[in-house]
Design a protein around this motif. Structure first.
Motif, PDB file in Angstrom:
ATOM      1  N   CYS A  79      10.420-128.131 -85.100  1.00  0.00           N
ATOM      2  CA  CYS A  79      10.364-128.320 -83.815  1.00  0.00           C
ATOM      3  C   CYS A  79       9.719-129.915 -82.975  1.00  0.00           C
ATOM      4  O   CYS A  79      10.531-130.522 -82.079  1.00  0.00           O
ATOM      5  CB  CYS A  79      10.307-127.450 -81.986  1.00  0.00           C
ATOM      6  N   GLY A  80       8.695-130.539 -83.490  1.00  0.00           N
ATOM      7  CA  GLY A  80       8.449-131.806 -83.493  1.00  0.00           C
ATOM      8  C   GLY A  80       6.814-132.036 -83.832  1.00  0.00           C
ATOM      9  O   GLY A  80       6.380-131.537 -84.783  1.00  0.00           O
ATOM     10  N   ASP A  81       5.973-133.263 -83.675  1.00  0.00           N
ATOM     11  CA  ASP A  81       5.516-133.246 -84.372  1.00  0.00           C
ATOM     12  C   ASP A  81       3.474-133.052 -83.476  1.00  0.00           C
ATOM     13  O   ASP A  81       3.884-132.228 -82.639  1.00  0.00           O
ATOM     14  CB  ASP A  81       4.836-135.758 -83.872  1.00  0.00           C
ATOM     15  N   PRO A  82       3.609-132.615 -84.259  1.00  0.00           N
ATOM     16  CA  PRO A  82       3.337-133.316 -86.071  1.00  0.00           C
ATOM     17  C   PRO A  82       3.114-132.305 -87.166  1.00  0.00           C
ATOM     18  O   PRO A  82       3.627-132.613 -88.081  1.00  0.00           O
ATOM     19  CB  PRO A  82       1.513-133.145 -86.253  1.00  0.00           C
ATOM     20  N   ALA A  83       3.731-131.171 -86.452  1.00  0.00           N
ATOM     21  CA  ALA A  83       4.907-130.113 -87.755  1.00  0.00           C
ATOM     22  C   ALA A  83       6.065-130.838 -88.726  1.00  0.00           C
ATOM     23  O   ALA A  83       6.211-130.812 -90.137  1.00  0.00           O
ATOM     24  CB  ALA A  83       5.262-129.094 -87.266  1.00  0.00           C
ATOM     25  N   TRP A 131       3.933-131.942 -92.014  1.00  0.00           N
ATOM     26  CA  TRP A 131       4.562-131.425 -92.717  1.00  0.00           C
ATOM     27  C   TRP A 131       3.517-131.068 -93.790  1.00  0.00           C
ATOM     28  O   TRP A 131       3.201-132.374 -94.923  1.00  0.00           O
ATOM     29  CB  TRP A 131       5.656-132.536 -92.852  1.00  0.00           C
ATOM     30  N   CYS A 132       4.182-130.022 -94.683  1.00  0.00           N
ATOM     31  CA  CYS A 132       3.674-129.730 -95.973  1.00  0.00           C
ATOM     32  C   CYS A 132       4.823-128.552 -96.500  1.00  0.00           C
ATOM     33  O   CYS A 132       4.805-127.191 -95.908  1.00  0.00           O
ATOM     34  CB  CYS A 132       2.470-128.796 -95.570  1.00  0.00           C
ATOM     35  N   ASP A 133       5.595-128.931 -97.507  1.00  0.00           N
ATOM     36  CA  ASP A 133       6.056-127.601 -97.824  1.00  0.00           C
ATOM     37  C   ASP A 133       5.957-126.326 -98.085  1.00  0.00           C
ATOM     38  O   ASP A 133       4.578-126.161 -98.796  1.00  0.00           O
ATOM     39  CB  ASP A 133       6.978-128.352 -99.504  1.00  0.00           C
ATOM     40  N   PRO A 134       6.574-125.662 -97.294  1.00  0.00           N
ATOM     41  CA  PRO A 134       5.723-124.019 -97.417  1.00  0.00           C
ATOM     42  C   PRO A 134       6.672-123.058 -99.052  1.00  0.00           C
ATOM     43  O   PRO A 134       5.799-121.999 -99.315  1.00  0.00           O
ATOM     44  CB  PRO A 134       6.821-123.696 -96.532  1.00  0.00           C
ATOM     45  N   GLY A 135       7.140-123.883-100.455  1.00  0.00           N
ATOM     46  CA  GLY A 135       7.353-123.273-101.419  1.00  0.00           C
ATOM     47  C   GLY A 135       8.892-122.250-100.379  1.00  0.00           C
ATOM     48  O   GLY A 135       9.342-122.765 -99.741  1.00  0.00           O
ATOM     49  N   TYR A 136       8.157-120.839-101.316  1.00  0.00           N
ATOM     50  CA  TYR A 136       9.408-119.941-101.180  1.00  0.00           C
ATOM     51  C   TYR A 136       8.611-118.668-100.974  1.00  0.00           C
ATOM     52  O   TYR A 136       7.840-118.686-101.410  1.00  0.00           O
ATOM     53  CB  TYR A 136      10.095-119.918-102.956  1.00  0.00           C
ATOM     54  N   ILE A 137       9.352-117.956 -99.879  1.00  0.00           N
ATOM     55  CA  ILE A 137       8.447-116.772 -99.748  1.00  0.00           C
ATOM     56  C   ILE A 137       9.250-115.904 -99.841  1.00  0.00           C
ATOM     57  O   ILE A 137      10.420-116.045 -99.686  1.00  0.00           O
ATOM     58  CB  ILE A 137       8.023-117.004 -97.616  1.00  0.00           C
ATOM     59  N   HIS A 138       9.189-114.328-101.016  1.00  0.00           N
ATOM     60  CA  HIS A 138       9.589-113.621-101.012  1.00  0.00           C
ATOM     61  C   HIS A 138       9.632-112.219-100.779  1.00  0.00           C
ATOM     62  O   HIS A 138       8.006-112.040-100.755  1.00  0.00           O
ATOM     63  CB  HIS A 138       9.448-113.622-102.665  1.00  0.00           C
ATOM     64  N   THR A 139      10.194-111.399 -99.814  1.00  0.00           N
ATOM     65  CA  THR A 139       9.616-110.477 -99.463  1.00  0.00           C
ATOM     66  C   THR A 139      10.778-108.820-100.228  1.00  0.00           C
ATOM     67  O   THR A 139      12.195-109.112-100.342  1.00  0.00           O
ATOM     68  CB  THR A 139      10.218-110.337 -97.709  1.00  0.00           C
TER      69      THR A 139
END
Length: 516
Positions: A198-202, A207-215
């Motif tokens: 939604c905004g800065d600094p995210a 920002w950092c690539d979160p990869g993939y999250i599996h469930t």
């Protein structure tokens, strides 16, 4: 010195006489996802203000990126360092010799690393030298498994992070009852991009690539039974990449006469075991809490972390750091989370409260990195059954007032439980929706969130809620049963339920909590 950097500008003065190097250059050769690196450095003009920054990916941008809003803490480097440490941290003679070294811990975050030597202090940093690259042997490896209770009592979910997208491999869990036949369960995959923030600094410097999250969903479990599992990926070549093997114990049958031990807390955060500094250095003591939870793990059946999870505040690499920190816990017992202000609050994001506490995350990383058995994970309120407990978990960052969707959920959660099978009805939320005399609220003369108390206490009384637990205030307090600002008897609240008098105090002591 302050642990929070306050950069104003960044200069480049790469000096041929200065150097910084890291070893070993390849990590995780034996499958480890967490390793120590020796960083050695030298400067011809050493100063007490010199510092070392850790960057991932290794090709970092040390240029200035002006903040969109005042909330963004410096440094304003276009690539925010994961963490940093002063060059003289481990060698007080650095300023006289110009030589020193640091031992820093790195975790596998799906990219390579490099280290920068900066002079000029934190106010006027100058990049003097850049190190060689360091990389994990398999940066895509399946890591940081975290269990959660499913939507049914006989279901456990397993979530993990990897660098394997669906175009490379299929996520899968191999699992089964101890000494029994193994099964394979497929997993769903989620991720999110910079524009989801939604905004800065995210969405900018943090920002950092979160990869993939599996469930994956492990269903039809036998009650109170030990299971073993490992998470992994089936490559299109047919080969499998597996994590190490873990174990968990399934939930008891609802109403089963058994002992359940549940740990509930909020506002833990993360910290660096190597002593490094990080952005918005909220909770160094989180390591003490984590270590205590690990020591007590054999006496713990489930954990509820009710908001303010890791305090990433828009610096997204810290979500990986946090899941690595809690892995010994979350890989063994269900680790349930709730939404707090540092996960969600952001202007125009649907937040009930105003503020900038999430650093532009607006709930997206939390609801993606962790599974909760909600009908809508973005709303992040849910009910959960465990043995003789019914947990009703609210989201204080979305509207909970009478007539809202969340209020209706809370009432249904409280009203629908079978108290013959689950006599213990527990209400959990991040902000204090009941009563509190903590400084945070006393200063406001509000004694917790007044609209919450006024709107919800009739439900707690009507459905005989046993205990409510909150976070947010960063201290410990307990109250007598209170209704409409008056103390009420245990008998009227608990409907003749058995209690024991603790002879050491004037409190009534239940099997798992002390109430005064």
């Amino acid at each position: 010195m302050s642990s929070r950097p306050t950069f104003v500008r960044t200069l480049f003065d790469l000096n041929e006489q200065a150097y910084i190097k890291a070893s070993p250059t390849v990590l995780g050769s034996d499958g480890q996802h967490m390793e120590w690196v020796l960083v050695e450095y030298s400067s011809p003009y050493p100063s007490d203000d010199d510092w070392i920054g850790v960057f991932s990916p290794g090709d970092f941008n040390a240029s200035i990126c002006p903040a969109e809003i005042k909330y963004v803490d410096p440094p304003l480097l276009c690539s925010a360092p994961i963490k940093f440490q002063y060059a003289n941290y481990s060698n007080a003679r650095y300023t006289s010799t110009g030589n020193a070294s640091l031992k820093l811990q790195l975790i596998n975050q799906r990219a390579d690393f490099s280290f920068g030597l900066f002079s000029g202090g934190l106010l006027n940093p100058t990049l003097v030298a850049v190190s060689n690259k360091v990389v994990f042997e398999n940066p895509n490896a399946p890591l940081y498994p975290r269990l959660a209770l499913g939507k049914e009592w006989d279901e456990i979910t397993v979530t993990w992070t990897s660098g394997y997208g669906l175009d490379i491999a299929e996520p899968v869990v191999e699992w089964g009852i101890m000494e029994g036949e193994r099964k394979f369960s497929p997993a769903g995959t989620l991720t999110f991009g910079r524009n989801s923030m939604c905004g800065d600094p995210a969405r900018t410097v943090g920002w950092c690539d979160p990869g993939y999250i599996h469930t994956a969903f492990l269903k039809e479990l036998w009650p109170n039974s030990k299971y073993t599992y490992r998470v992994g990926h089936k490559l299109f070549s047919g080969a499998h990449i597996w994590s190490k093997e873990n174990q968990f114990k399934s939930s008891p049958f609802p109403g089963q006469d058994s002992l359940q031990r549940v740990v509930i807390f909020g506002d833990m955060g993360k910290a660096e075991v190597d002593g490094s500094n990080e952005y918005k250095d909220f909770q160094r003591a989180s390591l003490n809490t984590t270590k205590q939870l690990i020591r007590d793990l054999k006496n713990t059946d489930a954990v509820f972390h009710i908001g303010d999870i890791c305090y990433a505040n828009g610096y997204l690499s810290q979500w990986d750091q946090f899941t690595a920190q809690i892995e010994p816990i979350a890989s063994t017992v269900p680790y349930m989370v709730a939404s707090g202000n540092h996960e969600h609050v952001w202007p125009n994001s649907g937040s009930f409260y105003q503020g900038l506490d999430s650093g532009g995350e607006c709930g997206v990383p939390a609801q993606t990195m962790f599974y909760v058995p909600a009908e809508n994970r973005a709303k992040f309120w849910y009910s959960s059954d465990y043995g003789m407990f019914r947990f009703c978990v609210a989201n204080t960052e979305l509207d909970w007032r009478e007539g809202t969707e969340q209020y209706n959920f809370i009432e249904h959660c409280l009203a629908s439980v079978d108290r013959q099978k689950q006599p213990w009805l527990i209400f959990l939320a991040h902000r204090v929706l009941g009563y509190s005399s903590a400084d945070l609220y006393a200063e406001q003369a509000s004694f917790a969130e007044p609209m919450g108390r006024d709107g919800l206490q009739n439900l707690w009384q009507k459905y005989k809620v046993d205990i409510a637990v909150y976070g947010h205030a960063h201290n410990y307090e307990r109250t007598c049963p209170i209704y409409q600002v008056k103390k009420v008897s245990f008998m009227s609240i608990y409907n003749q339920r058995l209690f024991l008098l603790d002879e050491r105090s004037d409190c009534f002591c239940y099997p798992f909590v002390l109430l005064c």
